[in-house]
Design a protein around this motif. Structure first.
Motif, PDB file in Angstrom:
ATOM      1  N   THR A  11       2.227  -9.285   7.800  1.00 54.74           N
ATOM      2  CA  THR A  11       3.146  -8.230   8.226  1.00 54.74           C
ATOM      3  C   THR A  11       3.396  -8.283   9.731  1.00 54.74           C
ATOM      4  OG1 THR A  11       1.320  -6.662   8.430  1.00 54.74           O
ATOM      5  CG2 THR A  11       2.541  -6.679   6.330  1.00 54.74           C
ATOM      6  N   GLY A  59      10.586  -5.335  -0.991  1.00 60.63           N
ATOM      7  CA  GLY A  59      10.218  -4.887   0.345  1.00 60.63           C
ATOM      8  C   GLY A  59      11.308  -5.208   1.333  1.00 60.63           C
ATOM      9  N   ASP A  60      11.075  -4.835   2.556  1.00 62.80           N
ATOM     10  CA  ASP A  60      12.065  -5.034   3.606  1.00 62.80           C
ATOM     11  C   ASP A  60      11.674  -6.191   4.509  1.00 62.80           C
ATOM     12  OD1 ASP A  60      13.557  -2.714   2.835  1.00 62.80           O
ATOM     13  OD2 ASP A  60      11.997  -1.492   3.772  1.00 62.80           O
ATOM     14  N   ARG A 103      16.902  -5.661   2.571  1.00 64.42           N
ATOM     15  CA  ARG A 103      16.046  -5.247   1.465  1.00 64.42           C
ATOM     16  C   ARG A 103      15.921  -6.432   0.522  1.00 64.42           C
ATOM     17  NH1 ARG A 103      12.000  -1.926   0.150  1.00 64.42           N
ATOM     18  NH2 ARG A 103      11.999  -1.435  -2.053  1.00 64.42           N
ATOM     19  N   GLN A 110       7.705  -8.486   7.608  1.00 64.85           N
ATOM     20  CA  GLN A 110       7.926  -7.788   6.344  1.00 64.85           C
ATOM     21  C   GLN A 110       7.152  -6.484   6.341  1.00 64.85           C
ATOM     22  OE1 GLN A 110       6.373  -9.941   2.952  1.00 64.85           O
ATOM     23  NE2 GLN A 110       4.941 -11.047   4.249  1.00 64.85           N
ATOM     24  N   THR A 111       7.589  -5.558   5.502  1.00 56.65           N
ATOM     25  CA  THR A 111       6.998  -4.223   5.484  1.00 56.65           C
ATOM     26  C   THR A 111       5.814  -4.091   4.536  1.00 56.65           C
ATOM     27  OG1 THR A 111       8.576  -3.469   3.813  1.00 56.65           O
ATOM     28  CG2 THR A 111       9.170  -3.120   6.122  1.00 56.65           C
ATOM     29  N   GLY A 112       5.486  -5.127   3.845  1.00 55.47           N
ATOM     30  CA  GLY A 112       4.334  -5.071   2.940  1.00 55.47           C
ATOM     31  C   GLY A 112       3.731  -6.445   2.784  1.00 55.47           C
TER      32      GLY A 112
END
Length: 166
Positions: free
Chosen positions: A41, A77-78, A105, A136-138
Protein backbone atom coordinates in the motif's frame (compact mmCIF):
# COMPACT_ATOMS: atom_id res chain seq x y z
CA UNK A 1 -3.83 44.93 -47.84
CA UNK A 2 -0.34 44.69 -46.35
CA UNK A 3 1.74 41.55 -46.35
CA UNK A 4 4.74 40.56 -44.27
CA UNK A 5 6.97 37.86 -45.72
CA UNK A 6 10.07 36.56 -43.96
CA UNK A 7 12.28 33.52 -44.33
CA UNK A 8 13.18 33.21 -40.66
CA UNK A 9 12.29 34.83 -37.34
CA UNK A 10 14.94 34.67 -34.64
CA UNK A 11 15.04 35.80 -31.04
CA UNK A 12 16.88 39.00 -30.15
CA UNK A 13 19.09 37.35 -27.52
CA UNK A 14 18.90 33.65 -28.30
CA UNK A 15 18.15 32.69 -31.89
CA UNK A 16 16.19 29.53 -31.10
CA UNK A 17 14.01 30.91 -28.27
CA UNK A 18 10.95 32.95 -29.19
CA UNK A 19 8.12 32.94 -26.67
CA UNK A 20 4.71 33.95 -28.01
CA UNK A 21 2.24 34.21 -25.10
CA UNK A 22 -0.12 31.23 -24.97
CA UNK A 23 1.87 29.17 -27.46
CA UNK A 24 3.81 25.96 -26.92
CA UNK A 25 7.52 26.63 -26.52
CA UNK A 26 8.74 23.03 -26.20
CA UNK A 27 7.39 19.53 -25.69
CA UNK A 28 8.97 16.61 -23.84
CA UNK A 29 7.27 13.21 -23.71
CA UNK A 30 7.91 9.70 -22.47
CA UNK A 31 6.01 6.49 -23.22
CA UNK A 32 6.40 3.18 -21.43
CA UNK A 33 5.10 -0.02 -22.97
CA UNK A 34 5.93 -2.46 -20.20
CA UNK A 35 4.04 -3.15 -16.99
CA UNK A 36 4.86 -2.40 -13.38
CA UNK A 37 3.54 -4.39 -10.46
CA UNK A 38 3.33 -3.60 -6.76
CA UNK A 39 2.04 -5.61 -3.80
CA UNK A 40 2.10 -3.01 -1.03
CA UNK A 41 0.00 0.00 0.00
CA UNK A 42 3.08 2.26 -0.08
CA UNK A 43 3.67 4.82 -2.81
CA UNK A 44 5.66 3.52 -5.80
CA UNK A 45 7.16 5.39 -8.74
CA UNK A 46 5.89 4.08 -12.07
CA UNK A 47 9.30 3.18 -13.46
CA UNK A 48 10.13 5.15 -16.60
CA UNK A 49 6.99 7.29 -16.50
CA UNK A 50 8.80 10.59 -15.99
CA UNK A 51 9.91 13.54 -18.05
CA UNK A 52 12.37 16.44 -17.65
CA UNK A 53 11.79 19.95 -18.94
CA UNK A 54 13.75 23.20 -18.46
CA UNK A 55 11.41 26.19 -18.90
CA UNK A 56 12.76 29.18 -20.84
CA UNK A 57 11.22 31.68 -18.41
CA UNK A 58 10.19 31.65 -14.75
CA UNK A 59 6.77 33.00 -15.76
CA UNK A 60 6.04 30.21 -18.26
CA UNK A 61 3.67 27.37 -17.35
CA UNK A 62 4.02 23.63 -17.95
CA UNK A 63 1.01 21.64 -19.14
CA UNK A 64 1.32 18.05 -17.91
CA UNK A 65 -0.77 15.27 -19.45
CA UNK A 66 -0.66 11.72 -18.09
CA UNK A 67 -2.35 8.81 -19.86
CA UNK A 68 -2.68 5.42 -18.17
CA UNK A 69 -3.63 2.87 -20.83
CA UNK A 70 -4.85 0.16 -18.46
CA UNK A 71 -4.35 -0.99 -14.93
CA UNK A 72 -5.77 -3.52 -12.56
CA UNK A 73 -5.54 -5.30 -9.26
CA UNK A 74 -6.74 -8.55 -7.81
CA UNK A 75 -9.97 -7.89 -5.96
CA UNK A 76 -11.66 -4.52 -5.71
CA UNK A 77 -10.02 -1.32 -4.61
CA UNK A 78 -8.67 2.03 -5.64
CA UNK A 79 -5.45 2.84 -7.43
CA UNK A 80 -4.28 6.27 -6.30
CA UNK A 81 -2.10 8.20 -8.76
CA UNK A 82 -0.09 11.36 -8.13
CA UNK A 83 1.75 13.69 -10.46
CA UNK A 84 4.96 14.77 -8.75
CA UNK A 85 7.16 17.78 -9.63
CA UNK A 86 10.64 16.97 -8.33
CA UNK A 87 9.56 15.74 -4.85
CA UNK A 88 6.22 17.57 -4.45
CA UNK A 89 2.84 16.14 -5.47
CA UNK A 90 0.88 18.65 -7.54
CA UNK A 91 -2.84 18.90 -8.36
CA UNK A 92 -3.98 16.86 -5.37
CA UNK A 93 -7.06 16.99 -3.20
CA UNK A 94 -6.69 18.73 0.15
CA UNK A 95 -8.76 16.34 2.32
CA UNK A 96 -9.12 12.61 2.75
CA UNK A 97 -6.80 9.76 3.61
CA UNK A 98 -5.43 9.58 0.09
CA UNK A 99 -4.64 12.96 -1.47
CA UNK A 100 -4.54 12.15 -5.18
CA UNK A 101 -4.15 13.72 -8.59
CA UNK A 102 -6.54 11.06 -9.91
CA UNK A 103 -7.99 7.72 -8.81
CA UNK A 104 -9.07 4.64 -10.75
CA UNK A 105 -11.49 2.19 -9.18
CA UNK A 106 -10.00 -1.17 -10.08
CA UNK A 107 -12.50 -3.98 -9.90
CA UNK A 108 -11.01 -7.41 -10.44
CA UNK A 109 -8.37 -7.62 -13.09
CA UNK A 110 -8.65 -4.55 -15.32
CA UNK A 111 -9.68 -0.93 -15.37
CA UNK A 112 -8.55 2.04 -17.39
CA UNK A 113 -7.60 3.93 -19.36
CA UNK A 114 -7.61 7.44 -18.08
CA UNK A 115 -6.05 10.75 -18.98
CA UNK A 116 -5.35 13.60 -16.55
CA UNK A 117 -4.07 17.10 -17.37
CA UNK A 118 -2.82 19.88 -15.10
CA UNK A 119 -1.29 23.31 -15.76
CA UNK A 120 1.68 23.80 -13.42
CA UNK A 121 3.68 26.92 -12.53
CA UNK A 122 7.19 25.72 -11.65
CA UNK A 123 8.60 29.32 -11.52
CA UNK A 124 12.10 28.25 -12.54
CA UNK A 125 14.39 27.95 -15.54
CA UNK A 126 16.16 24.95 -14.02
CA UNK A 127 15.36 21.44 -15.18
CA UNK A 128 12.19 20.12 -13.56
CA UNK A 129 11.32 16.42 -13.30
CA UNK A 130 7.69 15.30 -13.48
CA UNK A 131 6.82 11.71 -12.60
CA UNK A 132 3.81 9.57 -11.77
CA UNK A 133 3.39 7.51 -8.62
CA UNK A 134 0.78 4.91 -7.68
CA UNK A 135 -0.45 3.20 -4.53
CA UNK A 136 -3.43 1.02 -3.71
CA UNK A 137 -5.97 1.39 -0.93
CA UNK A 138 -5.87 -2.21 0.23
CA UNK A 139 -3.78 -5.34 0.15
CA UNK A 140 -3.25 -7.33 -3.02
CA UNK A 141 -1.35 -6.95 -6.26
CA UNK A 142 -1.65 -4.07 -8.68
CA UNK A 143 -0.44 -3.71 -12.25
CA UNK A 144 -0.07 -0.57 -14.35
CA UNK A 145 0.12 -1.00 -18.12
CA UNK A 146 -1.80 -4.26 -18.29
CA UNK A 147 -4.27 -6.65 -16.73
CA UNK A 148 -3.81 -8.22 -13.34
CA UNK A 149 -3.14 -11.18 -12.85
CA UNK A 150 -1.99 -12.28 -16.34
CA UNK A 151 -0.27 -11.01 -19.46
CA UNK A 152 -3.24 -11.22 -21.82
CA UNK A 153 -2.60 -7.68 -23.02
CA UNK A 154 -0.56 -4.58 -22.34
CA UNK A 155 -1.12 -0.93 -23.12
CA UNK A 156 1.21 2.06 -23.14
CA UNK A 157 1.31 4.82 -20.55
CA UNK A 158 2.56 8.33 -21.35
CA UNK A 159 3.55 11.57 -19.68
CA UNK A 160 3.89 14.74 -21.74
CA UNK A 161 5.16 18.15 -20.59
CA UNK A 162 4.42 21.18 -22.77
CA UNK A 163 5.93 24.54 -21.87
CA UNK A 164 3.43 27.32 -22.47
CA UNK A 165 4.74 30.87 -22.90
CA UNK A 166 3.34 33.46 -20.47
Amino acid sequence: MSRLAVDKIVGANTESKIDIPGHVVQVQSTMITGTITHDQTTVKDITGLNVNIAPNSTSNKVLITVCIGACGRDGNGDLVFNIVRDSTSIAIGDTGTYKASFVIRASSEVSGGISFTVLDSPATTSTVNYKVTVQQTGSGNLKVGGRQPDTAFASPCTITAQEIAA
